[in-house]
Write a protein that holds these residues in place. Sequence first.
Motif, short mmCIF file in Angstrom:
data_model
loop_
_atom_site.label_atom_id
_atom_site.label_comp_id
_atom_site.label_asym_id
_atom_site.label_seq_id
_atom_site.Cartn_x
_atom_site.Cartn_y
_atom_site.Cartn_z
N ALA A 90 37.08 8.14 -73.11
CA ALA A 90 37.91 8.90 -73.23
C ALA A 90 39.39 8.20 -73.67
O ALA A 90 39.87 6.77 -73.19
N ALA B 111 43.17 7.69 -74.15
CA ALA B 111 44.10 8.30 -73.25
C ALA B 111 45.01 6.56 -72.76
O ALA B 111 44.50 5.90 -73.36
N GLU C 153 44.74 10.62 -66.46
CA GLU C 153 44.52 10.85 -68.13
C GLU C 153 43.13 10.47 -68.72
O GLU C 153 41.98 11.96 -68.86
N THR D 11 40.56 12.21 -65.93
CA THR D 11 40.06 13.61 -66.60
C THR D 11 40.00 14.17 -67.87
O THR D 11 38.50 14.91 -68.09
N LYS D 12 40.35 13.61 -68.68
CA LYS D 12 39.72 13.87 -70.66
C LYS D 12 37.86 12.71 -69.94
O LYS D 12 37.43 13.58 -70.76
N SER E 83 36.31 15.42 -67.98
CA SER E 83 35.94 16.56 -68.76
C SER E 83 35.72 16.93 -70.21
O SER E 83 34.94 17.49 -71.19
N GLU E 84 35.22 15.67 -71.04
CA GLU E 84 34.14 15.85 -72.44
C GLU E 84 32.84 15.75 -71.92
O GLU E 84 31.87 15.38 -72.59
#
Length: 451
Positions: free
Chosen positions: A313, A315, A320, A323-324, A327-328
């Motif tokens: 992701a 970031a 971040e 996490t991103k 999450s994605e």
Amino acid sequence: AQYLDAIKEDTHGAFISVVDSDELLAQARGIDEARARGEDTGVLGGVPIAIKDNICVKGGPVSAGSKILDQADGRFISPYDATVVTKLKAAGALILGKTNLDEFAMGSSNENSAFGAVKNPADPERVPGGSSGGSAAAVAANLCVAALGSDTGGSIRQPAAFTGTVGLKPTYGRVSRFGLIAFASSLDQIGPMTRTVEDAALMLNVLAGPCPHDMTSMDVPSEDWTQSLGRGVEGLKIGVPKEYFGPGVEGLSPEVRASVQETLQRLESQGAQIQEVSLPHTKYAVATYYLLATAEASSNLARFDGVRYGHRAEARELQELYTKSRSEGFGPEVKRRIMLGTYVLSAGFYDAYYKKAQSVRTLITRDFENAFKAVDVILGPTTPNVAFRLGEKTNDPLQMYLEDIFTISCNLAGLPGISVPGPTSGLPIGIQILAPHFREDLVFQAASVIE
Ligand code: GLN
């Protein structure tokens, strides 16, 4: 060529990726020519085989049914062949492509795939089972001769039952898992999905054996499992767990019950001795499995962090990015399992859940040890119901988990188990046979009579 055309026209969504057709056809021609010259082309010479897409085939994409490994920015290409793939290739098999599955093999319906659900060839309104739903559908729809699946808690046997095919989970340690994307390492096992018991035996002949890259694979002698077929069941002691039919197990459908009974009658008429056995901890199997499998999964899936593999992701800092990306990349069921597994392993809850589940696992294993003192194999249904409708259970994960009641004890105890099509007047029904560790010969002996 015929199989590649059939895959192109497939309406079940069985495949996620297909190999380069020119290369494959050249390979097929090579085998034909070698055969014409009288050369040995291997036991699986020219046999078209599909591979569940959580098993690595060198140079091609592997997705595990997840967007985290297969997004435009992070398509993951296998750097090596799984040991099972090396063995299949050495035996002359033609690898057609990779089959659909529940994301990271988590599911019982193939509806958790980032690549869409798979339809059951027996009834396209229904699920093919999971997580090896694509492999089962590919075999059932004649898109390949055999397929590989992986079975952590029934993912080979349950889809086999739903699609009217044969699915074998070998003993834990019988087949190397090197090159399998790990779900729950103490339970995962690779095995064949085929149309006949004989094909399953031929496949196991090729797949079995120790592997230096998988320390859980065991150095036990292989045998020619086709020799176990057609031996009959005269004098074979077959145990039927009373808990599978009693009040402890809810929701065993009348048609599945009738199919098991008819199978038992047939076996008895051929000289088998049918006997009731008890597996008293059966009712704890689902809870135990979902604690241990999610705990192991949460740890195995930690490696998908946006740095090492697949999707990354946008970031500004590391936390971040993790996490991103996660999450994605991960779908809802995988997230649910990671959260559950992390909770189970967390300080303060570890003893209450993880440790307790390990103890119950031992009790379940002992249940089988005791039962196998009295009988050679254990027979029962593979699933409580026939294939359910697409979408029917997607909103109720617990209901979905309860479908695994008959298949998961086998993984918890590390036993070999097969699902073979049983008698039915409607949708396919699976009959499951379990045997002691490394007694696949008994599994095949009994299964070849039922088929
Ligand atoms: N249905 C089980 C689960 O969702 C089985 C999965 C498997 O065997 N890979 O965990």
